[in-house]
Design a protein around this motif. Sequence first.
Motif, PDB file in Angstrom:
ATOM      1  N   GLY A 216      -4.577  38.612 -11.887  1.00 59.37           N
ATOM      2  CA  GLY A 216      -5.655  37.688 -11.577  1.00 59.37           C
ATOM      3  C   GLY A 216      -7.039  38.216 -11.891  1.00 59.37           C
ATOM      4  N   SER A 217      -7.155  39.510 -12.121  1.00 57.52           N
ATOM      5  CA  SER A 217      -8.446  40.091 -12.501  1.00 57.52           C
ATOM      6  C   SER A 217      -8.770  39.845 -13.974  1.00 57.52           C
ATOM      7  CB  SER A 217      -8.447  41.602 -12.234  1.00 57.52           C
ATOM      8  OG  SER A 217      -8.291  41.885 -10.857  1.00 57.52           O
ATOM      9  N   ASN A 218      -7.780  39.391 -14.742  1.00 51.87           N
ATOM     10  CA  ASN A 218      -7.969  39.242 -16.188  1.00 51.87           C
ATOM     11  C   ASN A 218      -9.083  38.272 -16.572  1.00 51.87           C
ATOM     12  OD1 ASN A 218      -5.993  41.074 -16.740  1.00 51.87           O
ATOM     13  ND2 ASN A 218      -4.507  39.611 -17.535  1.00 51.87           N
ATOM     14  N   SER A 219      -9.368  37.301 -15.716  1.00 53.22           N
ATOM     15  CA  SER A 219     -10.424  36.355 -16.051  1.00 53.22           C
ATOM     16  C   SER A 219     -11.757  37.066 -16.249  1.00 53.22           C
ATOM     17  CB  SER A 219     -10.550  35.276 -14.972  1.00 53.22           C
ATOM     18  OG  SER A 219     -10.868  35.853 -13.714  1.00 53.22           O
ATOM     19  N   GLY A 220     -11.941  38.186 -15.562  1.00 55.54           N
ATOM     20  CA  GLY A 220     -13.151  38.982 -15.745  1.00 55.54           C
ATOM     21  C   GLY A 220     -13.204  39.624 -17.118  1.00 55.54           C
ATOM     22  N   VAL A 221     -12.033  40.040 -17.605  1.00 55.22           N
ATOM     23  CA  VAL A 221     -11.961  40.598 -18.958  1.00 55.22           C
ATOM     24  C   VAL A 221     -12.353  39.536 -19.979  1.00 55.22           C
ATOM     25  CG1 VAL A 221     -10.440  41.615 -20.699  1.00 55.22           C
ATOM     26  CG2 VAL A 221     -10.146  42.227 -18.283  1.00 55.22           C
ATOM     27  N   PHE A 222     -11.773  38.356 -19.845  1.00 57.37           N
ATOM     28  CA  PHE A 222     -12.053  37.280 -20.806  1.00 57.37           C
ATOM     29  C   PHE A 222     -13.527  36.876 -20.790  1.00 57.37           C
ATOM     30  CE2 PHE A 222      -7.506  35.867 -19.563  1.00 57.37           C
ATOM     31  CZ  PHE A 222      -6.964  36.910 -20.303  1.00 57.37           C
ATOM     32  N   LYS A 223     -14.123  36.891 -19.598  1.00 64.90           N
ATOM     33  CA  LYS A 223     -15.525  36.495 -19.465  1.00 64.90           C
ATOM     34  C   LYS A 223     -16.442  37.436 -20.238  1.00 64.90           C
ATOM     35  CE  LYS A 223     -19.072  35.447 -15.997  1.00 64.90           C
ATOM     36  NZ  LYS A 223     -19.388  35.421 -14.538  1.00 64.90           N
ATOM     37  N   ALA A 224     -16.067  38.713 -20.282  1.00 61.68           N
ATOM     38  CA  ALA A 224     -16.921  39.709 -20.941  1.00 61.68           C
ATOM     39  C   ALA A 224     -16.829  39.643 -22.460  1.00 61.68           C
ATOM     40  CB  ALA A 224     -16.543  41.111 -20.468  1.00 61.68           C
TER      41      ALA A 224
END
Length: 326
Positions: A216-224
């Motif tokens: 669920g933390s992956n959305s932060g990766v995509f945002k960057a």
Amino acid sequence: MRRLLLTLALLPGLAGAADLPKIIYVRPVPMNDDVLLQQGSNGVNNAAKLYKMQASTLESQATRAGRLQQLDNAVKQGAKIVVVMGIEFKDLLDSVARQAPQTRFVILEHCIDNAASNITCITFRESEASYLAGMQAALVSASGKIGLIGASNTALRQKNSEAFSNGAHAAKPAISVHEPLWVEGAQPFNDPPRAEALTKTMLGDGVDVIWAAAAGSNSGVFKALTPQNRGKAIGSGVNQCIQAPGKVLDNVEVHADSAIILAVGLLANGSTAPRFDFGLKEGAVALTALGLDAAYSECDILHQRPVLQKLREASSAIISGKLKVD
């Protein structure tokens, strides 16, 4: 008419659902949008249809007492098979199983040392798909630098990280693999801001392809990832290409539902094995782009056919045993 219905109910093969053996899925938390936990319900429901069982799901309160209560409820309801997912059950299951020898308990990923004889653990050869992800990252990278951002630095995640690196170097020996960065903290699987910060650090070091293995933390990766930094990601768990079109190349998928169906089939046919280990060959792990419905995945790697062909060849070699990942 009433007598006819009674007669039909007593005929072999025409018994009602109440007479079928029960398979119960116990969730570690109440119903939410966790895709992997939902796969547990799907797997149990589909296994029940295939093997003529009665399926149900029990939702636990997110406490040790709540989970223990639902395990006990599953036993009291006469479950022949109880399926659980999540590390939350690892310290609970053994004692419950020893008090209910007539029930077979199935736990995914989190095996128990010296477990009761009626416990079966399902493990996944995630390293096989991790190796393919490393190959893909290396083949696509323009900067020659790739990396991995994971949720928590555990032995399993380290193994997957090593497989990722090995796959990358097999595809492109000169590739530079950044030291893995881990989200950690109180919510490693659900901390997008922390994952975003780690991604910016990695991008600043010249990495242009990142395997986002932080749930669920992956959305932060995509945002960057932006057009300016030209970064791309490989998602994990499920198809995340649809979450960030154009940013996600592919995904390392875990098919818990398929694994449950396979395990229940083996158990229904008399197996008492303490462990089942599933990987690419069984369809329990996979790359989205190599799946049957890849054309509908919106994964960016589909535009790079030469890379896909190399991944297919490597996947076939792993499945046949010609290529050893571990």
